[in-house]
Design a protein around this motif. Structure first.
Motif, PDB file in Angstrom:
ATOM      1  N   THR A 372       0.835  -1.209   0.000  1.00  0.00           N
ATOM      2  CA  THR A 372       0.000   0.000   0.000  1.00  0.00           C
ATOM      3  C   THR A 372       0.868   1.257   0.000  1.00  0.00           C
ATOM      4  N   PHE A 373       1.965   1.240   0.796  1.00  0.00           N
ATOM      5  CA  PHE A 373       2.877   2.390   0.775  1.00  0.00           C
ATOM      6  C   PHE A 373       3.542   2.543  -0.592  1.00  0.00           C
ATOM      7  N   SER A 374       3.874   1.431  -1.229  1.00  0.00           N
ATOM      8  CA  SER A 374       4.478   1.481  -2.567  1.00  0.00           C
ATOM      9  C   SER A 374       3.497   2.093  -3.556  1.00  0.00           C
ATOM     10  N   LEU A 375       2.240   1.758  -3.392  1.00  0.00           N
ATOM     11  CA  LEU A 375       1.207   2.347  -4.254  1.00  0.00           C
ATOM     12  C   LEU A 375       1.189   3.861  -4.082  1.00  0.00           C
ATOM     13  N   LEU A 376       1.223   4.317  -2.817  1.00  0.00           N
ATOM     14  CA  LEU A 376       1.205   5.756  -2.548  1.00  0.00           C
ATOM     15  C   LEU A 376       2.467   6.444  -3.051  1.00  0.00           C
ATOM     16  N   SER A 377       3.572   5.727  -3.091  1.00  0.00           N
ATOM     17  CA  SER A 377       4.832   6.332  -3.565  1.00  0.00           C
ATOM     18  C   SER A 377       4.887   6.462  -5.072  1.00  0.00           C
ATOM     19  N   GLY A 378       3.893   5.863  -5.769  1.00  0.00           N
ATOM     20  CA  GLY A 378       3.832   5.984  -7.221  1.00  0.00           C
ATOM     21  C   GLY A 378       4.432   4.830  -7.971  1.00  0.00           C
ATOM     22  N   SER A 379       4.608   3.688  -7.344  1.00  0.00           N
ATOM     23  CA  SER A 379       5.172   2.511  -8.014  1.00  0.00           C
ATOM     24  C   SER A 379       4.218   2.057  -9.122  1.00  0.00           C
ATOM     25  N   LYS A 380       4.674   2.109 -10.352  1.00  0.00           N
ATOM     26  CA  LYS A 380       3.807   1.779 -11.472  1.00  0.00           C
ATOM     27  C   LYS A 380       3.365   0.326 -11.442  1.00  0.00           C
ATOM     28  N   SER A 381       4.297  -0.561 -11.114  1.00  0.00           N
ATOM     29  CA  SER A 381       3.953  -1.982 -11.108  1.00  0.00           C
ATOM     30  C   SER A 381       2.882  -2.288 -10.060  1.00  0.00           C
ATOM     31  N   VAL A 382       2.991  -1.659  -8.890  1.00  0.00           N
ATOM     32  CA  VAL A 382       1.998  -1.888  -7.834  1.00  0.00           C
ATOM     33  C   VAL A 382       0.648  -1.286  -8.225  1.00  0.00           C
ATOM     34  N   ILE A 383       0.691  -0.082  -8.801  1.00  0.00           N
ATOM     35  CA  ILE A 383      -0.564   0.570  -9.219  1.00  0.00           C
ATOM     36  C   ILE A 383      -1.262  -0.277 -10.272  1.00  0.00           C
ATOM     37  N   LEU A 384      -0.507  -0.748 -11.260  1.00  0.00           N
ATOM     38  CA  LEU A 384      -1.108  -1.568 -12.321  1.00  0.00           C
ATOM     39  C   LEU A 384      -1.613  -2.892 -11.757  1.00  0.00           C
ATOM     40  N   GLY A 385      -0.861  -3.478 -10.833  1.00  0.00           N
ATOM     41  CA  GLY A 385      -1.266  -4.758 -10.269  1.00  0.00           C
ATOM     42  C   GLY A 385      -2.464  -4.659  -9.356  1.00  0.00           C
ATOM     43  N   SER A 386      -2.707  -3.477  -8.811  1.00  0.00           N
ATOM     44  CA  SER A 386      -3.826  -3.300  -7.879  1.00  0.00           C
ATOM     45  C   SER A 386      -5.089  -2.799  -8.572  1.00  0.00           C
ATOM     46  N   SER A 387      -4.998  -2.544  -9.872  1.00  0.00           N
ATOM     47  CA  SER A 387      -6.135  -1.973 -10.613  1.00  0.00           C
ATOM     48  C   SER A 387      -6.938  -3.068 -11.293  1.00  0.00           C
ATOM     49  N   SER A 388      -8.257  -2.855 -11.374  1.00  0.00           N
ATOM     50  CA  SER A 388      -9.139  -3.832 -12.018  1.00  0.00           C
ATOM     51  C   SER A 388      -9.554  -3.410 -13.418  1.00  0.00           C
ATOM     52  N   SER A 389      -9.175  -2.200 -13.831  1.00  0.00           N
ATOM     53  CA  SER A 389      -9.528  -1.720 -15.169  1.00  0.00           C
ATOM     54  C   SER A 389      -8.498  -0.705 -15.622  1.00  0.00           C
ATOM     55  N   TRP A 390      -8.516  -0.430 -16.915  1.00  0.00           N
ATOM     56  CA  TRP A 390      -7.537   0.505 -17.458  1.00  0.00           C
ATOM     57  C   TRP A 390      -7.719   1.910 -16.908  1.00  0.00           C
ATOM     58  N   PHE A 391      -8.960   2.311 -16.675  1.00  0.00           N
ATOM     59  CA  PHE A 391      -9.176   3.676 -16.188  1.00  0.00           C
ATOM     60  C   PHE A 391      -8.816   3.793 -14.701  1.00  0.00           C
ATOM     61  N   GLU A 392      -8.947   2.699 -13.955  1.00  0.00           N
ATOM     62  CA  GLU A 392      -8.472   2.720 -12.572  1.00  0.00           C
ATOM     63  C   GLU A 392      -6.956   2.883 -12.531  1.00  0.00           C
ATOM     64  N   ALA A 393      -6.269   2.104 -13.362  1.00  0.00           N
ATOM     65  CA  ALA A 393      -4.799   2.188 -13.411  1.00  0.00           C
ATOM     66  C   ALA A 393      -4.355   3.580 -13.840  1.00  0.00           C
ATOM     67  N   LEU A 394      -5.055   4.146 -14.825  1.00  0.00           N
ATOM     68  CA  LEU A 394      -4.722   5.486 -15.312  1.00  0.00           C
ATOM     69  C   LEU A 394      -4.898   6.516 -14.202  1.00  0.00           C
TER      70      LEU A 394
END
Length: 835
Positions: A372-394
């Motif tokens: 979760t902290f990695s997500l907040l830090s802007g880690s692209k891989s974590v953000i993409l892996g935690s998203s369920s759709s393209w617009f969520e990831a975006l």
């Protein structure tokens, strides 16, 4: 201009890309190919469909492939405003108010028009603020319309479920279900439109300060069913929710969507506080996570800060100081998030080195927190892996990698090109497809054409905002029309144009319309469509006037008389004011004629004549007056005193210069008020002179003042322009006056004395001679005889009773009436000689 079939007069709609070549040879080739043109409408949206080519069901021989065998051409039935409900009418009025409120800012600004650079910047900021507010108001109003439609369907369903079933009711329910399906389809379309409007608000109209906030809002409003609330309820029911993978998956999804309030509430309710006693490090991490979310929440809402600058809002001004402050806050936030990750890594490293030990559950919990902290830090891989759709990831990349709208295309490319995470656009979802098209290709024409099928009215006003921002400057109306068929779902050419009368009008019209921009074209179609519903015709007129069309007067003249039904005087006065403002003399005459006839049909004869006399069409005024005279002659023998005293048209009697004061004193207060306020048109008064004579004659005859009534009737008989059928009845009424001198019915007349003056008898003879000459034609005599016989039959009871008392037998036809009258006149002349 509407094109119609010359035989059936059905309105035609041409395909933008014809399936058959227009030349003669192309048609011959098509006919020889044994193919047919067919069309099919969608079962879900009966106003949209496709035209296509097909071969005969059982061709006798194999046919060669045709060029357009596999092409579908979209068609559609133009939508009308004639059957929309009151809620949608109110929505259209709100759209118009928004349009009017933009004033000159609804047009693109240019440096040349404004002048100084500083003035240009100020004007641009003002325009951006107004356009943003206008789109926000449209979204709010449209949302209310959708909610009311949903409530209406739900209420009907609830009412139907409470009724008892029967065969007849089932049949009715089937029809109602079909109506509900149509309304649901409309609701789905409006929701797609609403979602796209929210996207446009975020990406095209928001300032840099509120762009990320509005982008998150678009996602959450459009895809409101995710994340699932039911799943959260299940997780929170666990004894230790924070130990569940699903819990952190849910929290991460909320964070990626920018739902910071919700994520904070869930973290505070997950019972993590008990960790303070068992594992102070994980408790510290939860506290740090909550602190970070609060920090970003401030950054996320910084554009909505209540910083007053005069009467303007800072979010539209993009104050550099505020933007710099937000950038500093974001850097500090990223730094704090990375420090938390470093702290976790050091803690795990110490554990691995044997400095201390932790159980597997605590280790799994720490790893989930690190993610979760990695997500907040802007880690692209974590953000993409935690998203369920393209617009969520975006959205996650925009929020936490770097919240800069200029990086939006790069972030989209990152999402779609990711090898480890496959995101696909759901092309069955209209709003998602359209928004993706805008992000990928900036295809505004495709979006406008597609949105037009859901609500052409909203699309017209949306185009105004886009044009004012300068987004449509590189396109023209031809580009827009040529994009037809590319839109989602397909819709035909829904242009509502004029039916003009000659080639000159057609050439002028085509030249006028071809010069319109996309925005003007859509507004023109909307304005003309307004003429299908009286309640919004004034909006249509206002829009047309704002377009400054050369054929504005021609449009109003062709449309208004047949689309605006005057239910009350206020409607009529509005039309007359409109005609006066725009110098529409021909339209004014047409409207006066239609409204006058409408008043006559509703029984308001006085107002009808006053209106018709303004048109200068004295033929129709004369016709109505003679119809009223004929009706009055029938009422003579079907007299109802209460009806007569309340008849406002009989007050013409008191419009004469010779007013009976005693008679006026007997009138009701309403009738006296009428006399004081009403002034007859001098020309109309001359037209009404035979009617006024008739009313006076009937009044004095009922009072047994036969000397006066006889004189009035003689004047009426000798009127120059009496129709033959009316004259025949008046002559019948005159017949009894030749018998009055042989009776004692009138105390005013001595027995044996004549009521007539010699001059009157001579005038009657001249009238009879003229009448005989006019009825020499058999057709004219037959027409007069028919009316005479119908009149006698209609009033026979009272007429026969009165004439029997006078010792008169009613003549069977006009010829017999004329013969009797001439004999009576001869006797009267002899009597006058003896006197």
């Amino acid at each position: 201009m509407k094109e119609t079939d010359p035989i059936s007069n059905v309105i035609l709609s041409r395909l933008n890309n014809p399936l058959i070549p227009a030349d003669k040879s192309g048609l011959e080739v098509f006919q020889e190919s044994k193919r047919h043109i067919k069309f099919k409408f969608s079962p879900c949206a009966s106003d949209n469909g496709y035209v296509f080519i097909t071969t005969e069901p059982t061709p006798k021989a194999k046919v060669a492939p045709f060029a357009d065998d596999f092409r579908l051409e979209a068609i559609g039935v133009p939508k009308s405003l004639s059957n929309v409900n009151a809620d949608y009418i109110q929505y259209l009025k709100e759209l118009h108010e928004i349009y009017q409120g933009l004033d000159t800012y609804k047009y693109p600004l240019s440096l040349y028009e404004i002048g100084l650079i500083n003035s240009n910047i100020t004007a641009r900021k003002t325009q951006d603020r107004l356009l943003y507010g206008a789109l926000d108001s449209i979204i709010t109003s449209l949302g209310l319309v959708i909610n009311k439609k949903v409530d209406s369907v739900d209420m009907r369903k609830e009412a139907e479920s409470s009724e008892e079933d029967s065969e007849e009711e089932e049949k009715d329910d089937d029809d109602e279900d079909e109506d509900d399906d149509d309304e649901r389809n409309e609701i789905y379309g409006l929701k797609d439109l609403w979602c796209v409007l929210n996207f446009l608000k975020a990406t095209y109209f928001s300032s840099d300060l509120i762009f990320a906030k509005n982008f998150s809002t678009w996602i959450n409003k459009s895809d409101s069913e995710n994340p699932s609330r039911e799943l959260l309820d299940q997780v929170l029911d666990l004894e230790n929710p924070y130990n569940s993978d699903i819990f952190f998956t849910y929290v991460n999804q909320l964070i990626i969507r920018g739902l910071f309030d919700q994520s904070l509430n869930i973290l505070l309710s997950c019972k993590y506080q008990e960790l303070k006693e068992t594992n102070d490090f994980t408790f510290y991490l939860f506290e740090s996570l909550i602190k970070l979310l609060n920090e970003y929440h401030i950054i996320h809402n910084a554009g909505n800060s209540s910083i007053n600058v005069g009467e303007e809002i800072v979010e539209y001004i993009d104050e550099p100081i505020l933007q710099d402050k937000i950038n500093v806050l974001f850097k500090d936030f990223k730094k704090n998030a990375l420090e938390c990750i470093d702290t976790i890594n050091e803690y795990l490293l110490s554990c691995d080195n044997g400095d201390f030990s932790i159980n597997l559950d605590d280790r799994a919990l720490i790893l989930r927190l690190r993610k979760t902290f990695s997500l907040l830090s802007g880690s692209k891989s974590v953000i993409l892996g935690s998203s369920s759709s393209w617009f969520e990831a975006l959205n996650g990349l925009l929020l936490f990698d770097l919240p800069n709208r200029k990086l939006l295309p790069d972030h989209l490319e990152t999402v779609l090109s990711s090898r480890n995470h496959s995101f696909e656009v759901d092309y069955t979802n209209i709003w998602e497809t359209l928004c993706y098209s805008l992000l990928k290709n900036n295809n505004l024409l495709l979006v406008l054409k597609s949105l037009e099928q859901f609500s052409s009215d909203t699309t017209a006003f949306l185009s105004v905002l886009l044009d004012a921002k300068g987004f449509l400057k590189d396109y023209n109306r031809i580009d827009y029309l040529q994009s037809k068929g590319e839109q989602l779902g397909g819709i035909g050419d829904t242009v509502f144009d004029l039916e003009l009368h000659d080639d000159h009008d057609v050439d002028e019209y085509v030249s006028e319309i071809s010069d319109l921009s996309i925005t003007q074209f859509l507004l023109y179609n909307f304005a003309v469509n307004c003429f299908s519903n009286k309640k919004v015709i004034d909006i249509g007129v206002s829009i047309l006037k704002s377009l400054n069309l050369r054929n504005f007067k021609q449009i109003l003249t062709d449309y208004l008389p047949y689309n605006y039904y005057c239910e009350k005087k206020d409607d009529y006065e509005w039309l007359m004011n409109l005609c006066a403002e725009n110098k529409l003399i021909y339209l004014s005459n047409n409207l006066n004629k239609l409204f006058g006839l409408q008043l006559y049909q509703s029984g308001d004869v006085l107002q009808s004549l006053e209106t018709l006399i303004k048109t200068g069409d004295y033929r129709i005024v004369s016709k109505i007056i003679w119809e009223v005279v004929d009706q009055k002659l029938i009422e003579k023998y079907n007299y109802d005193e209460s009806t007569d005293s309340s008849s406002i048209i009989d007050l013409f009697d008191y419009q004469d210069d010779d007013i009976d004061i005693n008679a006026v004193a007997e009138l009701s207060n309403d009738q006296k008020s009428f006399l004081m306020a009403y002034k007859l048109d001098p020309v109309l008064k001359r037209f009404l002179s035979p009617y006024i004579l008739l009313v006076k004659y009937m009044k004095y005859e009922r009072s047994n003042k036969f000397n006066v009534s006889k004189s009035l009737l003689v004047d009426l008989v000798n009127f120059n322009y009496l129709p033959t059928k009316t004259l025949s009845i008046l002559l019948l009424l005159l017949l009894k006056y030749f018998n009055l001198n042989f009776t004692n019915m009138s105390s005013n007349v001595g027995i044996g004395l004549s009521l007539f003056e010699t001059s009157e008898l001579m005038e009657i003879i001249q009238t009879l001679n003229k009448f005989s000459k006019e009825t020499e034609r058999k057709s004219e005599l037959r027409k007069a005889d028919t009316y005479y016989e119908e009149y006698v039959k209609l009033v026979h009871t009272n007429l026969n009773h009165e004439y029997t008392e006078f010792g008169i037998e009613i003549p069977e036809n006009i010829s017999e009436l004329l013969k009797i009258l001439r004999n009576r006149i001869s006797l009267e002349i002899s009597r006058k000689y003896l006197e």
